[in-house]
Design a protein around this motif. Structure first.
Motif, mmCIF file in Angstrom:
data_model
loop_
_atom_site.group_PDB
_atom_site.id
_atom_site.type_symbol
_atom_site.label_atom_id
_atom_site.label_comp_id
_atom_site.label_asym_id
_atom_site.label_seq_id
_atom_site.Cartn_x
_atom_site.Cartn_y
_atom_site.Cartn_z
ATOM 1 N N ASP A 1 -17.697 12.008 25.397
ATOM 2 C CA ASP A 1 -16.568 13.309 26.206
ATOM 3 C C ASP A 1 -16.143 13.834 24.496
ATOM 4 N N ASN A 2 -16.317 14.837 24.062
ATOM 5 C CA ASN A 2 -15.734 15.289 22.763
ATOM 6 C C ASN A 2 -14.275 15.494 22.812
ATOM 7 N N GLY A 3 -13.636 15.683 23.645
ATOM 8 C CA GLY A 3 -11.526 16.142 23.336
ATOM 9 C C GLY A 3 -11.505 16.650 24.281
ATOM 10 N N ASN A 4 -12.626 17.781 24.649
ATOM 11 C CA ASN A 4 -11.972 19.343 24.730
ATOM 12 C C ASN A 4 -12.525 19.088 26.717
ATOM 13 N N GLY A 5 -13.372 18.233 27.200
ATOM 14 C CA GLY A 5 -13.243 18.722 28.167
ATOM 15 C C GLY A 5 -14.757 18.995 28.404
#
Length: 290
Positions: free
Chosen positions: A227-231
């Protein structure tokens, strides 16, 4: 993730619920023969429970291990979890309702008798889904009995379902109960992830993954996404492994990967003869590394 089969109020206590999607009809097995192997004895603090989930166009049974405490009847405990609780994996569900009464017993002939109240059936299901729900109970009862050492996992075991002490009840208005039933091997998922369980937090470093496949002759394709943190998720690692066991038989698989802190998704699928991953067999798992 597995496409979720939506149910309207499928866990709520009270009036009937309605399934918004159907499942292919199957024949409920009443003969003693079954080629779906039983679970082996496990640690007493864990108990196997089966749930229903959809993979592409098929609807299968999937297993989770749940933590338990106390020394209550493991079969009754597992069935109560199956009917009253929600699965850990958000892709799974149960159409059963929490029954007012539930009792189980095991005869000397490896027959489990489950006596439940009729309020457990307060869901409106089509024939295919009703058959899977009944098999969900059969799988959970036999798994709990076998894993807790109450029966010999090398022997055939059957389940008789009574409703308020009586036979011939029509489960969900679709499946006649009261006769001995065995596991229907065609309804269990082609493969699933055992560890980690959904939403588990693991220490950073080498992470070991375990799973189970119905056909050891087929390689297992795996993919780890981060998960890259922005969904959004990006593919991080891919590979293949093989399940132990005789070709065409059930087996377990495992592999390891070194992961840094973050949120991840694991995807596994059986590999077709063409070498391509069969996405209709996919199972997924969300987990984090700290």
């Amino acid at each position: 993730m597995l496409a979720v089969l939506l149910l309207t109020g499928c866990i709520a206590n009270g009036g009937p619920t309605q399934a918004t999607s159907s499942a292919p009809p199957v024949s409920v097995q009443e003969a003693p023969a079954s080629n779906a192997p039983l679970e082996t004895t496990q640690a007493s603090t864990k108990i196997p429970v089966y749930w229903i989930g959809r993979s592409k166009e098929d609807v299968y049974l999937y297993r989770e291990f749940r933590d338990i405490s106390g020394d209550g009847n493991p079969v009754t405990t597992a069935l109560r979890i199956m009917m009253a609780d929600k699965p850990l994996d958000h892709d799974f569900f149960t159409p059963w309702q929490d029954p007012g009464s539930l009792a189980t017993s095991i005869s000397g002939k490896n027959v489990i008798t489950v006596d439940i109240s009729r309020d457990a059936f307060n869901s409106n299901l089509d024939a295919g889904m009703a058959q899977r729900a009944v098999q969900q109970l059969v799988y959970t009862a036999t798994a709990a009995a076998s894993s807790s050492g109450l029966i010999n996992s090398g022997q055939q075991i059957q389940v008789v379902i009574l409703v308020d002490g009586h036979t011939d009840f029509m489960a969900f208005g679709q499946v006649r109960l009261g006769q001995p039933m065995a596991r229907d091997a065609s309804l269990v998922a082609p493969l699933w992830i055992i560890d980690p369980q959904e939403d588990t937090s693991l220490p950073a470093g080498a992470v070991k993954f375990n799973g189970r496949s119905t056909d050891s002759s087929k390689p297992v394709s795996w993919q780890i996404l981060r998960d890259n943190g922005n969904g959004e998720k990006a593919s991080l690692l891919t590979g293949q492994t093989k399940a132990t066991g005789e070709p065409g038989q059930f087996g377990v698989f495992s592999f390891s990967a070194t992961l840094k802190p973050g949120k991840y998704e694991l995807r596994v699928s059986q590999v077709q003869d063409s070498g391509q991953a069969d996405t209709s067999t996919m199972d997924t798992r969300l987990f984090s590394v700290g």
